[in-house]
Design a protein around this motif. Structure first.
Motif, short mmCIF file in Angstrom:
data_model
loop_
_atom_site.label_atom_id
_atom_site.label_comp_id
_atom_site.label_asym_id
_atom_site.label_seq_id
_atom_site.Cartn_x
_atom_site.Cartn_y
_atom_site.Cartn_z
N ARG A 129 18.55 -34.64 -68.02
CA ARG A 129 19.34 -35.69 -68.65
C ARG A 129 20.17 -36.32 -67.52
O ARG A 129 20.93 -35.63 -66.82
N GLY A 130 20.01 -37.61 -67.31
CA GLY A 130 20.79 -38.29 -66.26
C GLY A 130 22.27 -38.23 -66.59
O GLY A 130 22.67 -38.58 -67.70
N LEU A 131 23.08 -37.73 -65.65
CA LEU A 131 24.50 -37.50 -65.90
C LEU A 131 25.36 -38.45 -65.08
O LEU A 131 25.27 -38.47 -63.85
N ILE A 132 26.16 -39.25 -65.77
CA ILE A 132 27.04 -40.22 -65.13
C ILE A 132 28.47 -39.79 -65.41
O ILE A 132 28.94 -39.89 -66.56
N ALA A 192 31.14 -38.62 -70.43
CA ALA A 192 30.55 -37.76 -69.39
C ALA A 192 30.35 -36.33 -69.89
O ALA A 192 29.29 -35.73 -69.67
N ASP A 193 31.35 -35.80 -70.59
CA ASP A 193 31.24 -34.41 -71.04
C ASP A 193 30.16 -34.25 -72.11
O ASP A 193 29.43 -33.25 -72.14
N LYS A 194 30.05 -35.27 -72.95
CA LYS A 194 29.02 -35.24 -73.99
C LYS A 194 27.63 -35.22 -73.32
O LYS A 194 26.73 -34.48 -73.73
N LYS A 195 27.47 -36.04 -72.29
CA LYS A 195 26.18 -36.07 -71.55
C LYS A 195 25.85 -34.68 -71.02
O LYS A 195 24.71 -34.21 -71.11
N LEU A 196 26.88 -34.04 -70.45
CA LEU A 196 26.65 -32.71 -69.87
C LEU A 196 26.21 -31.73 -70.96
O LEU A 196 25.28 -30.94 -70.76
N GLU A 197 26.83 -31.81 -72.10
CA GLU A 197 26.44 -30.91 -73.20
C GLU A 197 25.03 -31.24 -73.71
O GLU A 197 24.28 -30.36 -74.11
#
Lengths: 425, 425
Positions: free
Chosen positions: A142-145, A151-156
């Motif tokens: 998952r590309g993380l920006i 940002a934290d939601k992307k990481l999860e």
């Protein structure tokens, strides 16, 4: 299913190309040579006038971006991103991610690619779905920006992707964490990613040192070059594929070697975007694992790995003024064996008994393959991906005589164009 | 024969790609747009989902050398020539020249090339025969080596070739003089060629400034750089295509412009042989006519002009670090319109009423052409020559739906391989 490929010229790890029989049982190569007495083939493929190679491995792409192919070219990077790419990407729905990845899957299978490393999002579960259905091997991130508000939601999301899909589809899907780059991920965010990946035992896929501007701004912002900066966040402790690596100095080389970082070289993208020429001959000489990638179709503009093999064989010769730089076999290995290593694909990348049966068969019936003094030279300097006629992944036939077996190509081409029409309406 | 191509996206000289009808009468385009009321088509081609471009022009090749494809790669230039290429070339018979050129013709037609400039020999009459039979447009030159014992005989062969074939095959064959290079042709020989060409009104096709070594030895031997040296022999008075032109300084540029020398840029060959990168963006900026060529198949290793279009679009971006260098349309024009100009082909190179009907039709039905926002970008950065399905030269269909109409492909592939087997026995 037991498959027998009869009388095929096969590329062995030592570069020789003997004519032999390949027996496949379930997902693996049983034997290369004479057919074992007790082997019964459910399916026999005539390998006459064909060249079997380990499937091509696309070590860096953004599959769903095939939807943006030819949408914006011949522009300066920031213009291109700000006025064209980011606005249209903001319009992508979950179904668009799906049809974009489907379009990529069609193109990859047709051109002999059997595995790909993807970094994109949101909705990477749709790319997992495409990987599952298409039969390809996918290494998804998952590309993380970090500069984004979510940002934290992307990481999860990346962690959830790992938990749901790592090892799925009979092991064809693996998952990595995908921090986009140091200039979109502040150091604290990189640290969080490093910790989360470490908890799960996941590896990292990141863009590194693609442009001079990236190196300069890193020096300005953090007082360190990109590799030293990212190393200080702990991100490299997990196992890493670093895409691009165009601008490297001696210290960068030391850090790459210290952490066994594998490099995904993207010659087509680096040339088109005028990023520069990666020091690939030195990487190879220093024993670094160099794979090849196409990058996304909006900066290449196709997903044809044989193009990348050929570009890597040509570009470094003229760059170093050494006609012996990156010879044919090395370029082919970067596109196959080293790609599988770079993606940590277990038992993939060589035509050897015991390895997974990931095979691309090229028809050598055509002018560009004639005369045939040396199949490896023909593949690296003259052959076309359009001559791939049969593709096998994990022992399953995904294309036979240029007919796709797992995907509805007409529907996919139709939906991709329809999506493009909607996006630009 | 009257041909109608219906509803095709056509590349016009201004870079636009409207969908229209192309009406062809005999050897010329009658109209582009609506079909004239009084036009009766003997043959109608469905152009839906196809892209029509002026046929690709290969401005520098050695067609019969396709027989040496993959015979010797990844070697240093002098090793390659002395231990591999020259010894095998010495074994070539007249029939080998013929089958080599036939193999080249198959490959050229299949990849959308409609005209080629050839420099080779002996037995260039056999290449003329192939040009006549295949339906291609050929600009033939007998390669002239002044340091050979039969230098004068070669010159007379070139003159005889001119007298017999210039304007032959309904004007599809033209003939130039082919001095190989200044390092194989002493100044007195170049003067003789210049005079003989001038008597006949013939133009010149020569290799110029391909390597640093060539420039250095010219300076050492003659106290001048290559262009000044050759200019002093009078050779440039006749009209010239100069192949390669990799290493140029300001004085070279002045001489090129003074004599309106057209340049055949060979990016694939220059990269593979590590010759260097020609200053193409500057050439274009200064208004010089830059065409593209594949060079021979032993230094490329194919005759795919779309590869050269794509390489020229990519290579100069990364070389100049300018993503706007050689944009898509310019690269395509170098491979088509500028190629026709470079070869002095009258009324060839543009899809415009009144021009000769030399047309390549690309099927856009495929993942690498999807989605289609911009056909020119797709052609320059993503498309494959394998999607050329129909080729017309001088109003005659040479390939339709990928079936060759003028050549017996199976026989040619067989004879080419048989010749290769004999040569290396």
């Amino acid at each position: 299913m037991n498959i027998l490929i009869k009388d095929v010229a096969a590329l062995l790890p030592d570069g020789t190309t003997p004519t032999l029989n390949i027996a496949i049982v379930d997902d693996r190569i049983l034997s290369m040579g004479d057919v074992p007495h007790d082997f019964h083939a459910d399916k026999t493929i005539d390998g006459t006038r064909h060249f079997a190679i380990p499937g091509l491995v696309n070590a860096h792409t953004h599959a769903s971006m095939t939807l943006l192919r030819s949408y914006a070219d011949d522009m300066k990077l920031m213009d291109w991103l700000q006025t064209m790419i980011w606005p249209i990407e903001a319009k992508l729905h979950s179904d668009d991610i799906y049809w974009g990845a489907m379009l990529a899957a069609v193109e990859m299978i047709r051109s002999g690619t059997t595995a790909f490393a993807d970094m994109y999002g949101p909705d990477m579960d749709r790319v997992a779905e495409v990987t599952e259905v298409s039969g390809l091997r996918g290494v998804l991130a998952r590309g993380l920006i970090g500069v984004a508000p979510d940002a934290d939601k992307k990481l999860e999301e990346n962690a959830a992707l790992y938990e749901t899909y790592h090892g799925a589809a009979d092991g064809r899907i693996t998952v990595m964490f995908g921090p986009h780059a140091l200039y979109t991920c502040p150091p604290d965010y990189l640290k969080k990613i490093a910790q989360r990946a470490q908890q799960l035992g996941a590896e990292i896929h990141i863009h590194m040192s693609e442009t001079v501007g990236e190196v300069e701004s890193c020096l300005k912002d953090y007082g360190k070059r990109p590799f030293a900066h990212v190393e200080s966040t702990g991100l490299f402790e997990n196992g890493t594929i670093a895409a691009h690596c165009v601008h490297l100095d001696d210290e960068d080389f030391s850090i790459i070697k210290k952490h066994n970082i594998r490099i995904a070289h993207n010659p087509g993208s680096n040339m088109k975007l005028a990023s520069g020429i990666a020091p690939v001959p030195r990487m190879l000489k220093e024993g670094i694992c160099v794979a090849l990638g196409t990058d996304g179709a909006s900066s290449n503009n196709n997903l044809d790995m044989l193009d990348e093999v050929q570009l890597s064989a040509l570009l470094h010769k003229v760059d170093t003024l050494d006609p012996l730089a990156v010879p044919a076999l090395t370029a082919v290995k970067m596109g196959t064996e080293y790609g599988a290593q770079a993606l940590s694909l277990k038992d993939v990348g060589q035509l050897v008994p015991g390895q997974k049966a990931d095979i691309a068969l090229f028809s050598m019936h055509g002018a560009e393959w004639t005369p045939c003094y040396n199949p490896v030279s023909l593949l690296a300097y003259s052959g076309k991906s359009s001559s791939v006629d049969t593709v096998i992944v994990n022992g399953k036939i995904l294309m036979e005589n240029r007919e796709l077996k797992t995907l509805d190509e007409e529907r996919i081409l139709y939906e991709a164009q329809r999506t493009a029409d909607r996006l630009t309406k």
